[in-house]
Design an enzyme around this catalytic site. Sequence first.
Site: not given
Length: 528
Positions: A68, A279-280, A422, A528
């Site tokens: 405080v 890649k990607h 997949n 995903h």
Amino acid sequence: MTDLVPVRRALLSVSDKSGLVELAQALAARGVELLSTGGTARAMREAGLTVRDVSDVTGFPEMMDGRVKTLHPGVHGGLLALRDDEDHVAAMEAHGIGAIDLLVVNLYPFEAAVAGGADYDTAIENIDIGGPAMIRAAAKNHRFVNVVTDVEDYAALLDELKARDGQTSYAFRQRLALTAYARTGAYDAAVSGWMADALGETAPRRRVVAGRLKQTLRYGENPHQSAAFYVDGAARPGIATAEQLQGKELSYNNINDTDAAFELVSELAGEAPACAIIKHANPCGVAVGATLADAYSRAFDCDRTSAFGGIVALNRPLDRATAAAITEIFTEVVIAPGADEDARAVFAGKKNLRLLLTDGLADPAAAGLALRQVSGGLLVQDRDTGAVGEADLRVVTKRQPSEAEMRDLRLAWTVAKHVKSNAIVYVKDGATVGVGAGQMSRVDSTRIAARKAQDMAEALDLGAIPTQGAAVASDAFFPFPDGVLTAAEAGASALIQPGGAMRDEEVIAAADEAGLAMVFTGMRHFRH
């Protein structure tokens, strides 16, 4: 609307003392009265500055171990009072409250304490209370008050005061307020996130995420999308902590792909020299080798077409031979735990090639969150730290895999974890020879991976397709025998998959009939 506001009185209370004395000296030179607390006041006095203690303003000493000290109307009234409101001005005069025109606060280092392994009680003591309260008060009243929460803004403040003869503009104060609210929001996010972890709350009622701007990007995935790169402050080696030694500025896609590459190769930390080419966001070649250059060459051979313009990640410091091989084709980014001087000299001749160095490899088992935005919400899950040991592997066919097949199965399984579902991955002798990614049908992924292997055979004039005697990994179970039969037709000799399908017995029977060895892991790796 008030625009220019003079700075006559400032309150400084900082944990990070970097640049403090220089800032205070510059303010004092402009005649600004300095208020302060504790260690901040002491640091300024030791530099010969005149400082008034906040306790003199409040009439109360600092108490309760410093818990405080600023929570008082003498402070908050000075920050929140509207200077153009007669009632506010009258209240200030009646209670002896002086206006505070500038607040400089950086908070107790809670994030650093937690990152350093602080125990529960120590972490609690590093939660700042008075600092956020003052920051929010000053930011709310930015019509009249400047609030600085980042050391990096000290120079901008002094430049503004110099340009405007000791005053600041409303637009400048607005920007400071934006930064201030973001800082307190990020601080609260760090505290709430830590507490959720400490209490074992995997799904707290409210989830807050925060980041600090590292880089404004030229554009996002496409030129019509704006983008920026934010970091969360974690010390885990990776794209956020890497040092870029050379090359063009990283793009959105560069960052995404480099992260994918480094996370994959970090899984191979305990292996021989290893290389992953991405890649990607999908691996187009992964291999281990006797040397780093050998590993790169074998990874490159898997899909030379896709490797063009790709991202290369290595699990060992870059050497001259590997650097020379990499520069034979166009490569976007190379990321590695280090690079020797010879390798750096080779890359120096390719000024657009980005070279990123990290302090070690990422820990694949380190806990963390994976976030994904959906329309109207946010999906939150743990990072996929799942791994299988020898005891988790169950041979379900009549034929047992050989030691060589088992090594290839383990590598194929590791790579499949980092391939979009997949996912099907063929590995032969420690190198991928075919990767099938992101197909709606697992059979299609199996066929594509086999086709990639055929392309490899033609490109290298191998004669035999390298899937002959290869190990195959599937990120999820084969729901029907057709995927197994497709792999067998390509010449595969062993498969690894999670198992758990309703037709497992049919799939096992098909593998037995084809003379394949098959291993169940009991774990899947959807991506995903």
